[in-house]
Design a protein around this motif. Structure first.
Motif, PDB file in Angstrom:
ATOM      1  N   UNK A  31       0.831  -1.212   0.000  1.00 32.50           N
ATOM      2  CA  UNK A  31       0.000   0.000   0.000  1.00 32.50           C
ATOM      3  C   UNK A  31       0.860   1.254   0.000  1.00 32.50           C
ATOM      4  N   UNK A  32       1.971   1.212   0.728  1.00 28.49           N
ATOM      5  CA  UNK A  32       2.875   2.367   0.776  1.00 28.49           C
ATOM      6  C   UNK A  32       3.568   2.576  -0.571  1.00 28.49           C
ATOM      7  N   UNK A  33       3.934   1.484  -1.242  1.00 24.46           N
ATOM      8  CA  UNK A  33       4.536   1.594  -2.571  1.00 24.46           C
ATOM      9  C   UNK A  33       3.536   2.179  -3.570  1.00 24.46           C
ATOM     10  N   UNK A  34       2.286   1.755  -3.468  1.00 25.06           N
ATOM     11  CA  UNK A  34       1.236   2.281  -4.345  1.00 25.06           C
ATOM     12  C   UNK A  34       1.026   3.772  -4.082  1.00 25.06           C
ATOM     13  N   UNK A  35       1.015   4.167  -2.816  1.00 26.16           N
ATOM     14  CA  UNK A  35       0.828   5.573  -2.482  1.00 26.16           C
ATOM     15  C   UNK A  35       1.989   6.409  -3.019  1.00 26.16           C
ATOM     16  N   UNK A  36       3.208   5.904  -2.911  1.00 28.92           N
ATOM     17  CA  UNK A  36       4.371   6.617  -3.467  1.00 28.92           C
ATOM     18  C   UNK A  36       4.216   6.811  -4.973  1.00 28.92           C
ATOM     19  N   UNK A  37       3.723   5.770  -5.640  1.00 30.25           N
ATOM     20  CA  UNK A  37       3.529   5.857  -7.091  1.00 30.25           C
ATOM     21  C   UNK A  37       2.456   6.894  -7.433  1.00 30.25           C
ATOM     22  N   UNK A  38       1.371   6.910  -6.677  1.00 32.95           N
ATOM     23  CA  UNK A  38       0.299   7.873  -6.924  1.00 32.95           C
ATOM     24  C   UNK A  38       0.756   9.307  -6.634  1.00 32.95           C
ATOM     25  N   UNK A  39       1.593   9.471  -5.640  1.00 36.35           N
ATOM     26  CA  UNK A  39       2.111  10.803  -5.321  1.00 36.35           C
ATOM     27  C   UNK A  39       3.035  11.317  -6.421  1.00 36.35           C
ATOM     28  N   UNK A  70      -9.003  -9.039  -5.292  1.00 36.80           N
ATOM     29  CA  UNK A  70      -8.801  -8.670  -6.692  1.00 36.80           C
ATOM     30  C   UNK A  70      -7.335  -8.784  -7.098  1.00 36.80           C
ATOM     31  N   UNK A  71      -6.441  -8.302  -6.232  1.00 36.27           N
ATOM     32  CA  UNK A  71      -5.012  -8.409  -6.541  1.00 36.27           C
ATOM     33  C   UNK A  71      -4.562  -9.861  -6.623  1.00 36.27           C
ATOM     34  N   UNK A  72      -5.043 -10.671  -5.694  1.00 39.65           N
ATOM     35  CA  UNK A  72      -4.667 -12.083  -5.705  1.00 39.65           C
ATOM     36  C   UNK A  72      -5.191 -12.766  -6.957  1.00 39.65           C
ATOM     37  N   UNK A  73      -6.404 -12.398  -7.361  1.00 39.38           N
ATOM     38  CA  UNK A  73      -7.010 -13.003  -8.550  1.00 39.38           C
ATOM     39  C   UNK A  73      -6.287 -12.570  -9.818  1.00 39.38           C
ATOM     40  N   UNK A  74      -5.945 -11.283  -9.907  1.00 41.34           N
ATOM     41  CA  UNK A  74      -5.337 -10.747 -11.120  1.00 41.34           C
ATOM     42  C   UNK A  74      -3.845 -11.074 -11.229  1.00 41.34           C
ATOM     43  N   UNK A  75      -3.142 -11.063 -10.084  1.00 45.28           N
ATOM     44  CA  UNK A  75      -1.683 -11.169 -10.135  1.00 45.28           C
ATOM     45  C   UNK A  75      -1.120 -12.408  -9.444  1.00 45.28           C
ATOM     46  N   UNK A  89       3.047 -10.582  -6.441  1.00 50.39           N
ATOM     47  CA  UNK A  89       3.037  -9.517  -5.432  1.00 50.39           C
ATOM     48  C   UNK A  89       4.278  -9.597  -4.547  1.00 50.39           C
ATOM     49  N   UNK A  90       4.673 -10.807  -4.185  1.00 49.71           N
ATOM     50  CA  UNK A  90       5.874 -10.985  -3.369  1.00 49.71           C
ATOM     51  C   UNK A  90       7.108 -10.506  -4.128  1.00 49.71           C
ATOM     52  N   UNK A  91       7.164 -10.788  -5.433  1.00 47.82           N
ATOM     53  CA  UNK A  91       8.297 -10.354  -6.251  1.00 47.82           C
ATOM     54  C   UNK A  91       8.348  -8.835  -6.344  1.00 47.82           C
ATOM     55  N   UNK A 103      11.495  -6.790  -5.089  1.00 45.99           N
ATOM     56  CA  UNK A 103      12.301  -6.062  -6.058  1.00 45.99           C
ATOM     57  C   UNK A 103      11.976  -4.601  -6.188  1.00 45.99           C
ATOM     58  N   UNK A 104      10.771  -4.191  -5.731  1.00 43.03           N
ATOM     59  CA  UNK A 104      10.382  -2.792  -5.840  1.00 43.03           C
ATOM     60  C   UNK A 104      10.302  -2.304  -7.267  1.00 43.03           C
ATOM     61  N   UNK A 105       9.842  -3.154  -8.189  1.00 45.77           N
ATOM     62  CA  UNK A 105       9.753  -2.819  -9.603  1.00 45.77           C
ATOM     63  C   UNK A 105       8.789  -1.657  -9.814  1.00 45.77           C
ATOM     64  N   UNK A 106       9.316  -0.491 -10.225  1.00 47.75           N
ATOM     65  CA  UNK A 106       8.495   0.718 -10.361  1.00 47.75           C
ATOM     66  C   UNK A 106       7.419   0.559 -11.425  1.00 47.75           C
ATOM     67  N   UNK A 107       7.748  -0.102 -12.521  1.00 47.43           N
ATOM     68  CA  UNK A 107       6.778  -0.290 -13.611  1.00 47.43           C
ATOM     69  C   UNK A 107       5.624  -1.159 -13.138  1.00 47.43           C
ATOM     70  N   UNK A 108       5.948  -2.244 -12.432  1.00 43.72           N
ATOM     71  CA  UNK A 108       4.913  -3.152 -11.959  1.00 43.72           C
ATOM     72  C   UNK A 108       4.040  -2.485 -10.906  1.00 43.72           C
ATOM     73  N   UNK A 109       4.661  -1.695 -10.040  1.00 44.60           N
ATOM     74  CA  UNK A 109       3.890  -0.981  -9.017  1.00 44.60           C
ATOM     75  C   UNK A 109       2.920  -0.010  -9.673  1.00 44.60           C
ATOM     76  N   UNK A 110       3.370   0.663 -10.733  1.00 49.12           N
ATOM     77  CA  UNK A 110       2.508   1.579 -11.466  1.00 49.12           C
ATOM     78  C   UNK A 110       1.331   0.834 -12.093  1.00 49.12           C
ATOM     79  N   UNK A 111       1.576  -0.363 -12.604  1.00 56.72           N
ATOM     80  CA  UNK A 111       0.508  -1.162 -13.198  1.00 56.72           C
ATOM     81  C   UNK A 111      -0.505  -1.597 -12.140  1.00 56.72           C
TER      82      UNK A 111
END
Length: 260
Positions: free
Chosen positions: A44-52, A140-145, A150-152, A156-164
């Protein structure tokens, strides 16, 4: 007769062997098949960073004027809540609000300007809280990904994946059953908070009038119930005999004029 009995036993034995190799229990001792609370918080914190990085956010002083008086009443009426909720206000003309995970709810300023009063916004926020409390977001995240992806991402903190992932959560991708359940949750929470669910009907009516939703005849291919059905659902929700709405003590137009 003996031959048939032995044949039946043989079939049962092979059937049990097949089950042993093909059946997988939903959970195994010591195996984490769900997104843990710690992982959910980190993601959630990674997602918030991406949205900011993608949007401009209003500071807490503005959130406290528009959002906090509403959410305080809603959450005071919500017993045994699953999360400590965090509400954010984004500067954007979009008429939208969405929830991510770990209790985060994001509201666009375009929505705040679009609603006629705080009671309408309360209904929308109650709906987003419903998605959290019903477990729709993690599901939804578990179903889609899946957990491994999610663990990866967390490792790894993949910025592109977090944005997706952020885009996935912003988009309206809940199934129609989940949307109906979130609506029902919102109606119940509104009544408990002394807010009439008809306020949501007024919002959907305005949205429909300004052609912000899809036509009624396209409902079958959409995930959301259409505006007509949502209007009917909000208007027909049964109210207790003693119900009396308590309006928010907020000058909505003045708040918008001086802060947004």
């Amino acid at each position: 007769m003996k031959i048939w009995r032995e044949l039946l036993i043989l079939v049962l034995v092979f059937g049990l062997i097949w089950l042993a190799f093909t059946w997988r229990p939903l959970s195994l001792p010591g195996t984490d098949l769900r997104l843990s609370k710690d992982r959910e918080k980190d993601l959630a914190e990674l997602i918030m960073d991406d949205l900011e990085d993608a949007y401009e956010f209003y500071d807490d002083s503005v959130v406290n004027k528009f959002i906090t008086p509403i959410t305080t009443r809603l959450l005071d009426s919500l017993k045994d809540q699953q999360y400590v909720y965090k509400f954010h206000l984004i500067e954007s003309p979009e008429i939208n609000a969405f929830a991510t995970i770990d209790g985060h709810v994001y509201v666009f300023s375009g929505l705040v300007k679009f609603v006629d009063n705080p009671e309408q916004l309360a209904g929308i926020l109650a709906h987003e809280i419903g998605h959290h409390e019903n477990g729709d977001l993690v599901d939804r995240l578990m179903k889609e990904l899946g957990l491994s992806v999610l663990a990866a991402v967390l490792t790894g903190g993949d910025a592109v994946m977090i944005s997706e992932i952020s885009k996935l959560l912003i988009s309206s991708g809940f199934d129609r059953k989940q949307e109906r359940e979130a609506d029902d949750f919102a109606y119940e929470l509104m009544v408990k908070s002394q807010i009439n669910p008809s306020r949501l009907a007024h919002f959907f009516t305005k949205l429909k009038a300004e052609e912000k939703t899809y036509p009624d005849d396209l409902e079958i291919i959409m995930t959301h119930p259409n505006s007509k059905n949502r209007i009917e659902g909000a208007l027909s929700y049964p109210l207790p005999v003693e119900f009396e709405e308590r309006k928010f003590d907020l000058d909505w137009e003045q708040l918008i004029e001086t802060n947004l």
